[in-house]
Design an enzyme around this catalytic site. Structure first.
Site, PDB file in Angstrom:
ATOM      1  N   SER A 167       0.831  -1.192   0.000  1.00  0.00           N
ATOM      2  CA  SER A 167       0.000   0.000   0.000  1.00  0.00           C
ATOM      3  C   SER A 167       0.878   1.258   0.000  1.00  0.00           C
ATOM      4  O   SER A 167       1.731   1.416  -0.880  1.00  0.00           O
ATOM      5  CB  SER A 167      -0.961  -0.051   1.193  1.00  0.00           C
ATOM      6  OG  SER A 167      -2.024   0.853   1.068  1.00  0.00           O
ATOM      7  N   ASP A 224      -8.516  -5.076  -6.468  1.00  0.00           N
ATOM      8  CA  ASP A 224      -8.059  -4.066  -5.511  1.00  0.00           C
ATOM      9  C   ASP A 224      -8.114  -2.680  -6.148  1.00  0.00           C
ATOM     10  O   ASP A 224      -7.564  -2.450  -7.227  1.00  0.00           O
ATOM     11  CB  ASP A 224      -6.629  -4.417  -5.090  1.00  0.00           C
ATOM     12  CG  ASP A 224      -6.037  -3.456  -4.078  1.00  0.00           C
ATOM     13  OD1 ASP A 224      -6.772  -2.606  -3.534  1.00  0.00           O
ATOM     14  OD2 ASP A 224      -4.819  -3.574  -3.822  1.00  0.00           O
TER      15      ASP A 224
END
EC number: 3.1.1.-
Length: 300
Positions: A167, A224
């Site tokens: 991330s 995602d």
């Protein structure tokens, strides 16, 4: 999960304050291939990418074939970072993803495209622009991380240096890779970015391809949404190196050559939850929920 929902709500705000620039790079139409790297290596990198999420336990902990050597930060004022020595990947630095800290979240929404800070400018070609918040997060740790890497290279007589993260930590990992590739005599060995948001403009993507292409990989799990921000229409562009796990958290993975591959993760609409962002990557749990503390490798 509340802070993650809060982060998701801030994305429209970030989009409103950024001037549209238009798509700033190519779209590859190359066919997917088998992985150009052993998935066991990716599994090891995923375990080390998860470990900075673990607050308790530390120096001396084992994560697969790696040992934790050093750590800094608690994810509140600065992102947590851990350094390992891995039998397969050498001296490895791993950066933590977004936490519940307001300062951490603000890194994610400070989405202006800026010139590289003067300290790292020699690592980049002219025209490169970086996501401001990610750049700031890396710069807060840069000097101390470099000092520790050099120390452990000497201690273990190992020239290999790898970066990894998830991330926000994935964005920091690619920025560290570019910086260290310039600063270290032998450059970097590998860089792995799991669930990485777009981190720079088209010139940045081209520069990554030119300088660390073939050693850098970014991994997308299913649909995602994080790797889809910020939009290409705002001038952001992923470099080459995409590995797409689809369906998510399975053993169905392929390599998608070139930048922003038409057949890769961009080919499906993202889901606006974190179910795929935190998942199973190469048999290793990564992120809140699937990942465990201390981190483990190949057990999911």
């Amino acid at each position: 999960m509340r802070f993650l929902a809060f982060l998701l709500c801030l994305v429209p705000l970030a989009l409103c304050i950024i001037e549209p620039r238009g798509i700033d790079g190519p779209t590859s139409h190359e066919a997917p291939t088998d992985l150009p790297i052993d998935w066991h290596i990716l599994s090891q990198a995923a375990g080390m990418a998860h470990e900075p999420y673990c607050l308790f336990g530390d120096i001396g902990d084992r994560v697969g074939d790696a040992e934790v050597l050093w750590s800094k930060g608690h994810g509140v004022v600065i992102q947590r970072v851990k350094i390992f020595h891995s039998k397969s990947l050498g001296v490895t630095v791993s950066f933590e993803g977004t936490t519940a800290s307001l300062l951490s979240i603000l890194h994610d929404v400070n989405a202006a495209l800026i010139d590289p800070p003067k300290e790292v400018a020699p690592a980049y070609c002219e025209g490169v622009k970086l996501f401001a918040g990610f750049s700031n997060a890396y710069m807060e740790l840069r000097d101390e991380v470099y000092e520790q890497i050099v120390k452990f290279q000497k201690q273990f007589n190992d020239k290999r240096v790898t970066t990894t993260g998830h991330s926000l930590g994935a964005a920091m990992a690619v920025l560290a890779a570019m910086d260290l590739n310039k600063r270290l005599d032998d450059g970097i060995y590998r860089s792995f970015a799991f669930g990485m948001p777009r981190t720079g403009n088209g010139a940045f993507a081209n520069d990554v391809d030119k300088k660390i292409g073939g050693r850098f990989f970014y991994i997308v799990n299913g649909r995602d949404w994080v790797p889809r921000v910020l939009p290409r229409e705002l001038g952001f562009q992923h470099p080459s190196g995409q590995i797409w796990i689809n369906p998510p958290s399975t053993t169905h993975w392929k390599y998608y050559p070139g930048q922003e591959n038409h057949y890769g993760a961009n080919s499906e609409d993202p889901i606006l939850t974190f179910d795929d962002h935190h998942g199973i990557y190469f048999h290793t749990g990564l992120g809140h929920g699937p990942g465990k503390c201390p981190a483990s490798v190949g057990t999911a």
